[in-house]
Design a protein around this motif. Structure first.
Motif, PDB file in Angstrom:
ATOM      1  N   LYS A 229      -3.199  12.618  -2.937  1.00  0.00           N
ATOM      2  CA  LYS A 229      -4.323  11.802  -2.476  1.00  0.00           C
ATOM      3  C   LYS A 229      -3.914  11.108  -1.174  1.00  0.00           C
ATOM      4  CE  LYS A 229      -8.454   9.979  -3.481  1.00  0.00           C
ATOM      5  NZ  LYS A 229      -9.673  10.806  -3.644  1.00  0.00           N
ATOM      6  N   ARG A 230      -4.790  11.131  -0.167  1.00  0.00           N
ATOM      7  CA  ARG A 230      -4.458  10.481   1.100  1.00  0.00           C
ATOM      8  C   ARG A 230      -4.396   8.963   0.923  1.00  0.00           C
ATOM      9  NH1 ARG A 230     -10.116  11.184   4.592  1.00  0.00           N
ATOM     10  NH2 ARG A 230     -11.498  10.290   2.993  1.00  0.00           N
ATOM     11  N   HIS A 231      -3.612   8.331   1.788  1.00  0.00           N
ATOM     12  CA  HIS A 231      -3.462   6.879   1.841  1.00  0.00           C
ATOM     13  C   HIS A 231      -2.932   6.317   0.515  1.00  0.00           C
ATOM     14  CE1 HIS A 231      -5.690   7.768   5.355  1.00  0.00           C
ATOM     15  NE2 HIS A 231      -6.905   7.580   4.873  1.00  0.00           N
ATOM     16  N   THR A 232      -2.108   7.099  -0.157  1.00  0.00           N
ATOM     17  CA  THR A 232      -1.420   6.623  -1.361  1.00  0.00           C
ATOM     18  C   THR A 232       0.080   6.772  -1.158  1.00  0.00           C
ATOM     19  OG1 THR A 232      -1.554   8.797  -2.423  1.00  0.00           O
ATOM     20  CG2 THR A 232      -3.368   7.237  -2.841  1.00  0.00           C
ATOM     21  N   GLN A 233       0.849   6.184  -2.046  1.00  0.00           N
ATOM     22  CA  GLN A 233       2.306   6.193  -1.908  1.00  0.00           C
ATOM     23  C   GLN A 233       2.846   7.632  -1.945  1.00  0.00           C
ATOM     24  OE1 GLN A 233       4.312   3.530  -4.662  1.00  0.00           O
ATOM     25  NE2 GLN A 233       2.509   2.178  -4.708  1.00  0.00           N
ATOM     26  N   HIS A 234       3.774   7.874  -1.023  1.00  0.00           N
ATOM     27  CA  HIS A 234       4.492   9.152  -1.012  1.00  0.00           C
ATOM     28  C   HIS A 234       5.957   8.818  -0.791  1.00  0.00           C
ATOM     29  CE1 HIS A 234       5.358  13.292  -0.758  1.00  0.00           C
ATOM     30  NE2 HIS A 234       5.390  13.419   0.558  1.00  0.00           N
ATOM     31  N   ARG A 235       6.790   9.161  -1.752  1.00  0.00           N
ATOM     32  CA  ARG A 235       8.187   8.727  -1.729  1.00  0.00           C
ATOM     33  C   ARG A 235       9.141   9.913  -1.710  1.00  0.00           C
ATOM     34  NH1 ARG A 235       8.765   3.306  -2.592  1.00  0.00           N
ATOM     35  NH2 ARG A 235       6.877   2.221  -3.314  1.00  0.00           N
ATOM     36  N   SER A 236      10.307   9.664  -1.132  1.00  0.00           N
ATOM     37  CA  SER A 236      11.376  10.658  -1.121  1.00  0.00           C
ATOM     38  C   SER A 236      12.020  10.719  -2.500  1.00  0.00           C
ATOM     39  CB  SER A 236      12.419  10.276  -0.074  1.00  0.00           C
ATOM     40  OG  SER A 236      13.118   9.106  -0.483  1.00  0.00           O
ATOM     41  N   PRO A 237      12.863  11.719  -2.774  1.00  0.00           N
ATOM     42  CA  PRO A 237      13.525  11.804  -4.074  1.00  0.00           C
ATOM     43  C   PRO A 237      14.323  10.560  -4.448  1.00  0.00           C
ATOM     44  CG  PRO A 237      13.730  13.887  -2.920  1.00  0.00           C
ATOM     45  CD  PRO A 237      13.118  12.917  -1.957  1.00  0.00           C
ATOM     46  N   ASP A 238      14.809   9.809  -3.436  1.00  0.00           N
ATOM     47  CA  ASP A 238      15.569   8.595  -3.768  1.00  0.00           C
ATOM     48  C   ASP A 238      14.676   7.352  -3.866  1.00  0.00           C
ATOM     49  OD1 ASP A 238      14.957   7.874  -1.163  1.00  0.00           O
ATOM     50  OD2 ASP A 238      17.025   7.894  -0.441  1.00  0.00           O
ATOM     51  N   GLY A 239      13.345   7.548  -3.770  1.00  0.00           N
ATOM     52  CA  GLY A 239      12.410   6.445  -3.939  1.00  0.00           C
ATOM     53  C   GLY A 239      11.960   5.768  -2.661  1.00  0.00           C
ATOM     54  N   THR A 240      12.507   6.188  -1.505  1.00  0.00           N
ATOM     55  CA  THR A 240      12.116   5.577  -0.237  1.00  0.00           C
ATOM     56  C   THR A 240      10.689   5.990   0.114  1.00  0.00           C
ATOM     57  OG1 THR A 240      14.408   5.647   0.522  1.00  0.00           O
ATOM     58  CG2 THR A 240      12.698   5.328   2.195  1.00  0.00           C
ATOM     59  N   LEU A 241       9.904   5.027   0.561  1.00  0.00           N
ATOM     60  CA  LEU A 241       8.514   5.293   0.911  1.00  0.00           C
ATOM     61  C   LEU A 241       8.428   5.936   2.288  1.00  0.00           C
ATOM     62  CD1 LEU A 241       5.573   4.747  -0.148  1.00  0.00           C
ATOM     63  CD2 LEU A 241       5.603   2.690   1.300  1.00  0.00           C
ATOM     64  N   TYR A 242       7.746   7.081   2.362  1.00  0.00           N
ATOM     65  CA  TYR A 242       7.471   7.694   3.660  1.00  0.00           C
ATOM     66  C   TYR A 242       6.362   6.918   4.364  1.00  0.00           C
ATOM     67  CZ  TYR A 242      10.108  11.783   2.010  1.00  0.00           C
ATOM     68  OH  TYR A 242      11.087  12.628   1.537  1.00  0.00           O
ATOM     69  N   ARG A 243       6.386   6.956   5.699  1.00  0.00           N
ATOM     70  CA  ARG A 243       5.374   6.251   6.489  1.00  0.00           C
ATOM     71  C   ARG A 243       4.260   7.221   6.870  1.00  0.00           C
ATOM     72  NH1 ARG A 243      10.905   4.280   6.767  1.00  0.00           N
ATOM     73  NH2 ARG A 243      10.779   2.003   6.979  1.00  0.00           N
ATOM     74  N   GLU A 244       3.054   6.888   6.466  1.00  0.00           N
ATOM     75  CA  GLU A 244       1.895   7.727   6.770  1.00  0.00           C
ATOM     76  C   GLU A 244       1.330   7.355   8.147  1.00  0.00           C
ATOM     77  OE1 GLU A 244      -1.886   8.971   4.107  1.00  0.00           O
ATOM     78  OE2 GLU A 244      -1.931   6.891   4.828  1.00  0.00           O
ATOM     79  N   GLU A 245       1.051   8.375   8.949  1.00  0.00           N
ATOM     80  CA  GLU A 245       0.444   8.174  10.269  1.00  0.00           C
ATOM     81  C   GLU A 245      -0.786   9.063  10.386  1.00  0.00           C
ATOM     82  OE1 GLU A 245       1.398   8.896  15.037  1.00  0.00           O
ATOM     83  OE2 GLU A 245       2.515   9.977  13.494  1.00  0.00           O
ATOM     84  N   LEU A 246      -1.907   8.485  10.772  1.00  0.00           N
ATOM     85  CA  LEU A 246      -3.082   9.279  11.084  1.00  0.00           C
ATOM     86  C   LEU A 246      -3.130   9.513  12.586  1.00  0.00           C
ATOM     87  CD1 LEU A 246      -6.552   9.380   9.637  1.00  0.00           C
ATOM     88  CD2 LEU A 246      -6.378   9.047  12.109  1.00  0.00           C
ATOM     89  N   MET A 247      -3.165  10.783  12.970  1.00  0.00           N
ATOM     90  CA  MET A 247      -3.323  11.165  14.368  1.00  0.00           C
ATOM     91  C   MET A 247      -4.729  11.741  14.506  1.00  0.00           C
ATOM     92  SD  MET A 247      -0.967  13.761  16.581  1.00  0.00           S
ATOM     93  CE  MET A 247      -1.448  14.278  18.220  1.00  0.00           C
ATOM     94  N   GLY A 248      -5.614  11.028  15.192  1.00  0.00           N
ATOM     95  CA  GLY A 248      -7.016  11.429  15.232  1.00  0.00           C
ATOM     96  C   GLY A 248      -7.649  11.250  16.581  1.00  0.00           C
ATOM     97  N   GLU A 249      -8.707  11.991  16.811  1.00  0.00           N
ATOM     98  CA  GLU A 249      -9.433  11.966  18.075  1.00  0.00           C
ATOM     99  C   GLU A 249     -10.704  11.130  17.961  1.00  0.00           C
ATOM    100  OE1 GLU A 249      -8.188  16.485  19.532  1.00  0.00           O
ATOM    101  OE2 GLU A 249     -10.207  16.082  18.770  1.00  0.00           O
TER     102      GLU A 249
END
Length: 402
Positions: free
Chosen positions: A13-33
């Motif tokens: 699901k977009r704009h929800t938590q996405h974590r690495s295997p060690d639990g670190t949160l990835y940073r979501e970036e929207l690139m849009g026109e």
């Protein structure tokens, strides 16, 4: 492109938590026109995409332009721009910083480069780029993933995409820089964005980037990683340049999805549209931008009416400048004018142009043309850049009178 792609690891699901295997949160970036109102992609970074350690000015290559006055058609010999320096071990030229401006206006700039070195990381914040590969091979590395390139490829890079060119063999590149966005012509698209049956290419012909590649460790010594940014400013052409030093390598995306990404299209996959009599230039169109279009002329069967004249008729395209880059083959309409591979002709609005007189009779009865050229038509007058001024033969306008 409205053609959806996904690569790497993304959350369900977009704009929800996405974590690495060690639990670190990835940073979501929207690139849009167009301010959240057009195509976009979501990218998931290991690091912080906004982080900057320091910045300094980047002196862009000469962006000054001179009006085409007196108004004349012109022949520019692009292969004379770099001479033997492109193969000199003492001079390294890359696809980004080595560009020489040939023509430009407020909507589009056309540059040329002969490169033998890897470019710095680069981001064009003024508009999309279409880089046509005249010759050479290499890899277009981007934050989305990588694309291999070869002769005849159009490389379409969306505005603000961080990328660089890794040259494997000497690369001749014809660089079309928009001050906005570029896309397939609207008449080729359904109302939902699918390429239609009458379009001369389709989604199968488009090559998207491979899987994203995380470059870890670069910048960890504290020196940072440089990213060259071209942006709007107070310099010639309304441009300026800045070098951002960022703490980590910007190729840190573990996954992305969306409809905005770099892609490649080979000119050799463009299927020409022909007819019983001569077809007008719009049938050769491949891209459109704000106040300009890009067309290509490829090897093809030609007109088959028994009285057909295969070369173009004389035409006064009163609303546009026509810029033709001759890539390969033997361009029938320009025979006898000194045009060769690497030539660019400038046919400005206000000048009626057409084939060389001897070429008309010579073309009668031809069944096919073996030619490859890229054309840019602009709807505002183009001015000559320093590169264009340097290789103007000064006599082309007389070729119809000889």
């Amino acid at each position: 492109m409205a053609h959806y792609r996904r690569a790497g690891s993304i959350p369900p699901k977009r704009h929800t938590q996405h974590r690495s295997p060690d639990g670190t949160l990835y940073r979501e970036e929207l690139m849009g026109e167009e301010g959240f109102s057009s195509d976009s992609s979501l990218l998931y970074h290991v690091g912080v995409p906004s982080a900057v350690l320091e910045a300094r000015r980047w002196e862009l290559p000469d962006q000054t332009t001179t009006p085409n006055e007196p108004l004349l058609p012109r022949h520019l010999r692009l292969h004379d721009l770099f001479g033997s320096t492109s193969t000199s071990s003492a001079t390294e030229i890359d696809v980004v910083t080595g560009r020489r401006l040939v023509l430009g206006n407020a909507d589009v700039r056309i540059s040329y480069v002969v490169a033998d070195a890897t470019s710095p990381l680069y981001r064009n914040a003024t508009g999309d780029e279409i880089v046509f590969v005249e010759a050479g091979t290499g890899v277009l590395e981007t934050v989305f993933g990588h694309l291999t390139y070869g002769p005849g490829d159009y490389l379409v890079v969306p505005r603000a995409t961080t990328h660089r060119y890794v040259v494997e063999t000497t690369t001749r590149a014809y660089c079309i820089e928009a001050n906005g966005h570029v896309a397939p012509p609207k008449r080729y698209l359904s109302r939902y964005g699918q390429l239609l049956e009458h379009a001369p290419y389709c989604e199968r012909d488009l090559r998207g980037p491979g899987e994203p590649e995380v470059r870890s460790g670069e910048g960890s010594d504290g020196a940072g990683v440089e990213v060259f940014v071209k942006h709007r400013g107070s310099g010639p052409g309304g441009l300026a340049g800045t070098v951002h030093v960022v703490p980590d390598h910007p190729f840190d995306v573990v996954g992305w999805d969306g409809c905005l990404y770099p892609y490649a299209l080979s000119v050799h996959d463009f299927e020409p549209i022909t007819g019983r009599i001569h077809q007008p230039p719009p049938v050769h169109q491949v891209f459109e931008g704000s106040n300009f279009v890009v067309c290509n002329f490829v090897p093809r069967k030609v007109d088959y009416h028994p009285l057909a004249i295969p070369v173009p008729y004389f035409h006064a395209n009163v609303d546009s400048d026509e810029i033709m880059f001759y890539v390969d083959g033997d361009y029938e309409a320009r025979k006898g004018s000194g045009i060769a591979k690497g030539s660019v002709t400038v046919h400005p609005g206000g000048h009626s142009h057409g084939p060389q007189p001897a070429a008309i009779e010579a073309s009668l009865g031809a069944e096919s043309f073996d030619e490859l050229a890229v054309m840019v038509d602009t709807f505002r007058p183009l001015e000559l850049g320093e590169g264009g001024r340097a290789v103007d033969d000064g006599v082309y306008h007389r070729s119809w009178s000889q």
